[in-house]
Design a protein around this motif. Structure first.
Motif, PDB file in Angstrom:
ATOM      1  N   PHE A 258       0.819  -1.207   0.000  1.00 18.33           N
ATOM      2  CA  PHE A 258       0.000   0.000   0.000  1.00 18.33           C
ATOM      3  C   PHE A 258       0.858   1.265   0.000  1.00 18.33           C
ATOM      4  CE2 PHE A 258      -1.823   3.470   2.404  1.00 18.33           C
ATOM      5  CZ  PHE A 258      -3.037   3.649   1.781  1.00 18.33           C
TER       6      PHE A 258
ATOM      7  N   GLY B  33      -5.500  -2.491  -1.274  1.00 20.55           N
ATOM      8  CA  GLY B  33      -5.225  -1.567  -0.175  1.00 20.55           C
ATOM      9  C   GLY B  33      -5.642  -0.140  -0.490  1.00 20.55           C
TER      10      GLY B  33
ATOM     11  N   THR C  63      -9.458   0.052  -0.829  1.00 22.04           N
ATOM     12  CA  THR C  63     -10.091   0.080   0.494  1.00 22.04           C
ATOM     13  C   THR C  63     -10.006   1.472   1.098  1.00 22.04           C
ATOM     14  OG1 THR C  63      -9.385  -2.198   0.851  1.00 22.04           O
ATOM     15  CG2 THR C  63     -10.067  -0.972   2.790  1.00 22.04           C
ATOM     16  N   TYR C  64      -8.822   2.073   1.004  1.00 19.08           N
ATOM     17  CA  TYR C  64      -8.630   3.406   1.565  1.00 19.08           C
ATOM     18  C   TYR C  64      -9.591   4.419   0.923  1.00 19.08           C
ATOM     19  CZ  TYR C  64      -6.647   8.012   2.241  1.00 19.08           C
ATOM     20  OH  TYR C  64      -6.503   9.346   2.523  1.00 19.08           O
TER      21      TYR C  64
END
Lengths: 293, 320
Positions: B254, B273, B276-277
């Motif tokens: 990430f 990653g 998702t963020y």
């Protein structure tokens, strides 16, 4: 061994030496390039940056250091590193001691509780919700508490304590000292080497951390220096423009690229200075980790 | 204190059943130890176990005001939503491809580097090369991201200046989907090769020198020694590192991508990653992002488990 074989040997050895040198150059070159860019005066075109710029100017550094957020960011980084490392080591030490005692009730259960978290964690979002619900946004606690105790470090300290002889504390017990006194007066001084190692790991981790600050510090004045740098360099056309537009002293113009390079250097220099001295402790960590893994 | 303790003992003796009394007394006897354990215990419950409980929002319609407990259960609706979205599958593909590229190209360099470094007899030179090769490991991706953006810039970056001087076109390393993955893989190798070699160097230093001496007497050359002594001695470590690397196939670096990517290269560089963020913390789809992450962790666990099984079949070095 014939003469020819040894000549070939020598040639191969020379080749390996040269290749290693090349690897060092490739590793260092990007850093040197940024260093040169940061030192070059803005009169030097950016397409003609050389290792030693024809005209050196520290103006970019002066501008960066005068930029208030860099100073504040550095303070935030130092505060979180000092506070975070101190608390982490203290709590890890206090927790490891009872878990290292065979006679501590339900020791296996309590240790299992810790080890379980090595394999299962909540992940970004639940952690974020937790920190927000606890009202820790924009505080140093949001950066210190979530990673306070690493299960891995705890197990290392516990194993170290288990290897100490029991006789150490028995005489103190006869004198009527309680476990807390024994830990801080007798066991702690002996554990100094392992404490120093772990303190170092935690400190470097804190120094290099930035993501937690990105999500938990919404205000610029609460952000760590890595993040300030990120905003100047990555998002920061505006920041760097305003930086380069600050005509606070004689009308020397600084290009955004020189400024960005200086910002990168300012945030990296502490690590560059310290890492040769601390690397061996990290190597130790890899060794312990690999035995575990 | 003494009075209180005798009171407590009397109370415990009167009120508790025999089994319970034993436990109580045990903890009372070691109360100072328990007191030392307490802060850490509170920490683990609040900051490690509560977030694990928080994973339930992957099966709820989470709303901040109602809290995790108060949000209504929706079963597998969130996951259905995840699997029905095209962008999720694109991100999933990117994550895997990128990790596999990193595994293919990034696994061997630390081993080769360690082997070559091991051939160097001059202790000072060896130490210097090692120390320099560790440098990138200590610099975080957030700094390196800024550094490489400038270093790989099509207008002022030294590589592109060189290309242009040779009459070639400038390459947009970080802006061209065709080049972005290559850039990620190469910079990742650049950062991790030196540090990754430590474990192999340690194994190399544990090899019994008597074997090499015997090989010298038999007239083995450098290459033969490497093939018959060095590599077989390294194979257990290589196996373990390979298992760990396979386990990291969905762990998508990430930090690196987040600091180097931009919307122009999402199509190849957006991974689980970063996805998702953005979904969770920028678009506030908390349940959605948690479901994605939970799915990722399940896959990761399955990967480690099966890699270990396969390795166990091949030889006896497993990690559990």
């Amino acid at each position: 061994m014939s003469y020819r074989a040894s000549a070939v040997e020598r040639l191969v050895t020379g080749g390996i030496y040269a290749l290693m040198f090349l690897i060092c150059v490739v590793t260092l070159y990007p850093f040197l390039y940024i260093l040169s860019t940061s030192l070059a005066s803005s009169n030097v075109p950016l397409t003609q940056i050389q290792l030693i710029p024809p005209e050196i100017s520290l103006e970019s550094y002066r501008r960066v250091l005068e930029y208030p957020l860099i100073g504040i960011g550095y303070c935030n980084t130092i505060v979180r590193t000092v506070l975070g490392t101190f608390l982490s080591v203290l709590v890890t030490l206090m927790m490891a001691y009872p878990l290292s005692k065979k006679y501590f009730p339900h020791r296996t259960f309590w240790t299992g509780l810790v080890v379980f978290t090595m394999f299962f964690s909540g992940g970004i979002i639940p952690n974020y919700i937790l920190v927000r619900s606890l009202g820790l946004m924009n505080t140093v606690w949001a950066l210190v508490l979530p990673e306070l105790v690493s299960a891995f470090n705890l197990v290392i300290v516990r194993n170290f304590m288990m290897s100490l002889p029991d006789s150490l504390e028995e005489s103190a017990k006869i004198d009527g000292a309680n476990d807390i006194t024994i830990l801080f007066r007798i066991v702690l001084p002996i554990c100094k080497p392992i404490i120093a190692t772990i303190a170092l790991w935690v400190a470097v981790w804190h120094w290099n951390s930035w993501f937690d600050s990105l999500i938990y510090a919404t205000r610029a004045e609460n952000q760590v220096v890595q993040l300030v740098m990120r905003r100047i360099v990555l998002e920061g056309s505006q920041n760097s423009m305003s930086l380069s537009a600050q005509m606070n002293r004689q009308n020397e113009i600084v290009t955004p690229e020189n400024l960005k390079a200086a910002t990168i250097m300012v945030t990296t220099i502490p690590i560059l200075l310290v890492y040769p001295f601390v690397q061996k402790y990290f190597v130790k960590g890899i060794m312990i980790g690999s035995l575990k893994g | 204190m003494a009075a209180a303790s005798s009171l407590f003992k009397r109370y415990a003796l009167q009120k508790a059943s025999p089994g319970e009394r034993g436990v109580f007394q045990q903890y009372w006897k070691h109360r100072h130890l328990f007191l030392l354990l307490l802060p850490g215990l509170v920490y683990f419950i609040v900051f490690r176990y509560l977030p694990i409980y928080g994973l339930t929002i992957a099966f709820k319609d989470f709303r901040f005001l109602e809290g995790i407990w108060g949000s209504p259960w929706v079963g597998l609706d969130v996951f259905q939503n995840v699997f029905s979205r095209a962008d999720f599958w694109e991100v999933f593909r990117n994550t895997f491809l990128l990790s596999i590229y990193k595994l293919i190209f990034g696994f061997a360099p630390p081993i080769l580097f360690a082997l070559l470094l091991n051939e160097i007899r001059n202790a000072f030179y060896k130490k210097a090369v090692q120390t320099i090769s560790y440098l990138p490991h200590f610099v975080s991706w957030v700094v390196l991201g800024g550094l490489f953006i400038q270093f790989l810039s099509p207008s002022i970056g030294p590589i592109n200046i060189l290309l242009k001087a040779m009459g070639l076109k400038a390459i947009y390393f970080l802006g061209d989907p065709k080049w972005f993955r290559t850039t990620l893989v190469v910079t990742d190798i650049w950062k991790s090769m030196g540090w990754g070699s430590i474990i192999y160097l340690a194994s190399l230093s544990n090899i019994d020198t008597a074997m090499y001496e015997a090989a010298d007497i038999d007239g083995a050359n450098r290459w033969q020694k490497m093939r018959s002594i060095t590599l077989p001695s390294l194979s257990p470590v290589i196996t373990i590192m390979l298992i760990l690397a396979v386990g990291k196939l969905v762990n998508d670096n990430f930090d690196q991508i987040f600091n180097m990517y931009n919307p122009a290269v999402y199509s190849v560089g957006d991974v689980l990653g970063t996805y998702t963020y953005r979904e969770g913390l920028e678009n506030m789809s908390y349940s959605y992002a948690t479901a994605v992450e939970l799915f990722k962790n399940v896959i990761a666990f399955a990967l480690v488990y099966s890699a270990n099984k396969i390795a166990g079949k091949i030889n006896e070095y497993g990690i559990w």
